[in-house]
Design a protein around this motif. Structure first.
Motif, PDB file in Angstrom:
ATOM      1  N   LYS A  82      -5.791   1.124  -4.112  1.00 25.47           N
ATOM      2  CA  LYS A  82      -6.764   0.492  -5.004  1.00 25.47           C
ATOM      3  C   LYS A  82      -7.459   1.527  -5.875  1.00 25.47           C
ATOM      4  O   LYS A  82      -7.648   1.314  -7.079  1.00 25.47           O
ATOM      5  CB  LYS A  82      -7.794  -0.290  -4.191  1.00 25.47           C
ATOM      6  N   THR A 113      -7.457  -5.837  -2.524  1.00 23.41           N
ATOM      7  CA  THR A 113      -6.651  -5.455  -1.375  1.00 23.41           C
ATOM      8  C   THR A 113      -6.996  -6.358  -0.200  1.00 23.41           C
ATOM      9  O   THR A 113      -8.150  -6.746  -0.004  1.00 23.41           O
ATOM     10  CB  THR A 113      -6.892  -3.989  -0.990  1.00 23.41           C
ATOM     11  N   ASP A 119      -1.489  -5.441   3.145  1.00 24.48           N
ATOM     12  CA  ASP A 119      -0.877  -4.447   4.020  1.00 24.48           C
ATOM     13  C   ASP A 119      -1.697  -4.352   5.302  1.00 24.48           C
ATOM     14  O   ASP A 119      -2.872  -4.720   5.317  1.00 24.48           O
ATOM     15  CB  ASP A 119      -0.839  -3.084   3.313  1.00 24.48           C
ATOM     16  N   VAL A 127      -7.482  -5.023  -9.317  1.00 24.36           N
ATOM     17  CA  VAL A 127      -6.794  -4.939  -8.029  1.00 24.36           C
ATOM     18  C   VAL A 127      -7.698  -5.461  -6.926  1.00 24.36           C
ATOM     19  O   VAL A 127      -8.883  -5.121  -6.873  1.00 24.36           O
ATOM     20  CB  VAL A 127      -6.403  -3.481  -7.695  1.00 24.36           C
ATOM     21  N   SER A 187      -6.461 -14.555  -3.391  1.00 20.60           N
ATOM     22  CA  SER A 187      -5.798 -13.964  -4.553  1.00 20.60           C
ATOM     23  C   SER A 187      -5.916 -14.861  -5.776  1.00 20.60           C
ATOM     24  O   SER A 187      -6.230 -14.403  -6.878  1.00 20.60           O
ATOM     25  CB  SER A 187      -4.324 -13.697  -4.238  1.00 20.60           C
ATOM     26  N   LEU A 204      -2.777  -6.680  -3.316  1.00 18.24           N
ATOM     27  CA  LEU A 204      -1.982  -5.856  -2.419  1.00 18.24           C
ATOM     28  C   LEU A 204      -2.340  -6.178  -0.974  1.00 18.24           C
ATOM     29  O   LEU A 204      -3.502  -6.064  -0.575  1.00 18.24           O
ATOM     30  CB  LEU A 204      -2.235  -4.373  -2.688  1.00 18.24           C
ATOM     31  N   LEU A 224      -4.410   1.055   1.762  1.00 15.94           N
ATOM     32  CA  LEU A 224      -4.853   0.064   0.780  1.00 15.94           C
ATOM     33  C   LEU A 224      -5.984   0.623  -0.077  1.00 15.94           C
ATOM     34  O   LEU A 224      -5.998   0.443  -1.308  1.00 15.94           O
ATOM     35  CB  LEU A 224      -5.317  -1.208   1.484  1.00 15.94           C
ATOM     36  N   ASP A 225      -6.928   1.300   0.561  1.00 15.46           N
ATOM     37  CA  ASP A 225      -8.044   1.889  -0.193  1.00 15.46           C
ATOM     38  C   ASP A 225      -7.543   2.922  -1.194  1.00 15.46           C
ATOM     39  O   ASP A 225      -8.011   2.973  -2.346  1.00 15.46           O
ATOM     40  CB  ASP A 225      -9.043   2.534   0.773  1.00 15.46           C
ATOM     41  N   ALA A 283       0.803  -1.221   0.000  1.00 18.97           N
ATOM     42  CA  ALA A 283       0.000   0.000   0.000  1.00 18.97           C
ATOM     43  C   ALA A 283       0.834   1.268   0.000  1.00 18.97           C
ATOM     44  O   ALA A 283       0.296   2.363  -0.172  1.00 18.97           O
ATOM     45  CB  ALA A 283      -0.936  -0.004   1.211  1.00 18.97           C
ATOM     46  N   LEU A 316       4.277  -0.206  -3.120  1.00 19.94           N
ATOM     47  CA  LEU A 316       3.411   0.536  -4.033  1.00 19.94           C
ATOM     48  C   LEU A 316       4.163   0.893  -5.306  1.00 19.94           C
ATOM     49  O   LEU A 316       3.578   0.881  -6.396  1.00 19.94           O
ATOM     50  CB  LEU A 316       2.890   1.804  -3.346  1.00 19.94           C
ATOM     51  N   GLU A 323      -5.161  -0.208   6.240  1.00 23.45           N
ATOM     52  CA  GLU A 323      -6.349  -0.351   5.401  1.00 23.45           C
ATOM     53  C   GLU A 323      -6.686   0.943   4.664  1.00 23.45           C
ATOM     54  O   GLU A 323      -7.171   0.908   3.525  1.00 23.45           O
ATOM     55  CB  GLU A 323      -7.536  -0.821   6.242  1.00 23.45           C
TER      56      GLU A 323
END
Length: 293
Positions: free
Chosen positions: A47, A58, A37, A56, A76, A35, A43-44, A15, A20, A40
């Motif tokens: 994404k 997360t 991490d 993508v 995943s 991704l 991560l958002d 992230a 990244l 959060e």
């Protein structure tokens, strides 16, 4: 791997920072991204940015959690397809508690080794058997550090211990992976603008304790973080270098020359410490060479 187009890449610490940077480089070439991490919110944001380029997902993940790592792998591959590129990138600094013999604690040791070494071990143990079963092309990227190649001063002894271990693991397993068509790249960055000190302070519970016990903690930490500000390398540059290393099946990825002299000094000191060659040495070398054939 000549290209990561249409491949699924799983990136821990994905992230922010180097993770990244790798995600951006891979996405630009058409890789699908998983991704992982702890952050959060970051991560958002990642994404939202990368969705414009590729598919993508997360996954909030503590890389020390083996069951969570396995669940992340399952998700995943279920949603994006087989993971062909594994990036064991998540890492923390050792914090001030890991730089001071007076304030070090088992909690600092456990946190630093658990994330930096344990996270790589868990990634390898979770994903590599799947890669081996499928066969190549595939690639593993392990993020170590310049501090995993040579020591300068010894201040971050916990961090150095964890990163030296990642270097050794990578060098040992790299040749084995080749037998299955799987490449490996060891990334050993120097000063990169990753905000690793800030992340360590925020995510390591032991750091809060060290700060409350040591009135000089904040000043020392700010001085340490300031080292990265004027010359910190752009993580996107490192991400591009990693992608090039994957394309060229290059084992070592050295983003800058920061550790050139310390590495040379270390190697010279090791060689100078060697005794004169004996007949036993020659016979052992011959036996080892025969065993390799």
């Amino acid at each position: 791997m000549q290209t990561v187009t249409d491949c699924t890449a799983f990136i821990t610490g994905g992230a922010s920072g180097i993770g990244l940077g790798m995600a951006r480089a891979f996405a630009a070439e058409g890789a699908k991204l998983a991704l992982a991490d702890l952050d959060e919110e970051a991560l958002d944001e990642a994404k939202h940015e990368l969705n414009a380029l590729t598919e993508v997902i997360t996954i909030p993940l503590d890389v020390r959690d083996r069951e969570a790592m396995a669940a992340a792998a399952d998700r995943s591959e279920r949603e994006l397809g087989p993971v062909r590129v594994l990036c064991n990138n998540a890492g923390v600094g050792s914090g001030m508690g890991g730089m001071n013999l007076e304030t070090m604690s088992y909690e600092h040791w456990d946190h630093t080794l658990g994330v930096n070494l344990g996270g790589v071990v868990n990634g390898v143990q979770t994903f590599v058997p799947r890669m081996v079963e499928r066969g190549g092309p595939a690639h593993v990227v392990n993020t170590s550090s310049g501090s995993g190649l040579a020591v300068t001063g010894g201040a971050q002894f916990m961090y150095c211990a964890s990163k030296y271990a990642v270097t050794g693991l990578s060098e040992a397993i790299g040749n084995l992976l080749k037998l299955y068509g799987i490449g490996l790249t060891l990334v050993s960055p120097g000063f990169v603008d990753t905000r690793i000190a800030e992340t360590t302070r925020r995510l390591d519970p032991a750091e809060a304790e060290a700060e409350s016990m040591d009135p000089e903690y904040r000043e020392k930490l700010e001085r340490f973080e300031a080292l990265f500000e004027p010359l910190g390398q752009d993580p996107d540059e490192v991400g591009t270098m990693v992608l090039e290393a994957i394309h060229n099946d290059r084992f070592y990825c050295q983003p800058d020359r920061l550790m050139a002299e310390p590495i040379q000094a270390r190697c010279s000191a090791l060689l100078e410490a060697m005794p004169e060659e004996t007949e036993r040495d020659r016979k052992m070398a011959e036996m080892i060479e025969k065993a390799r054939q």
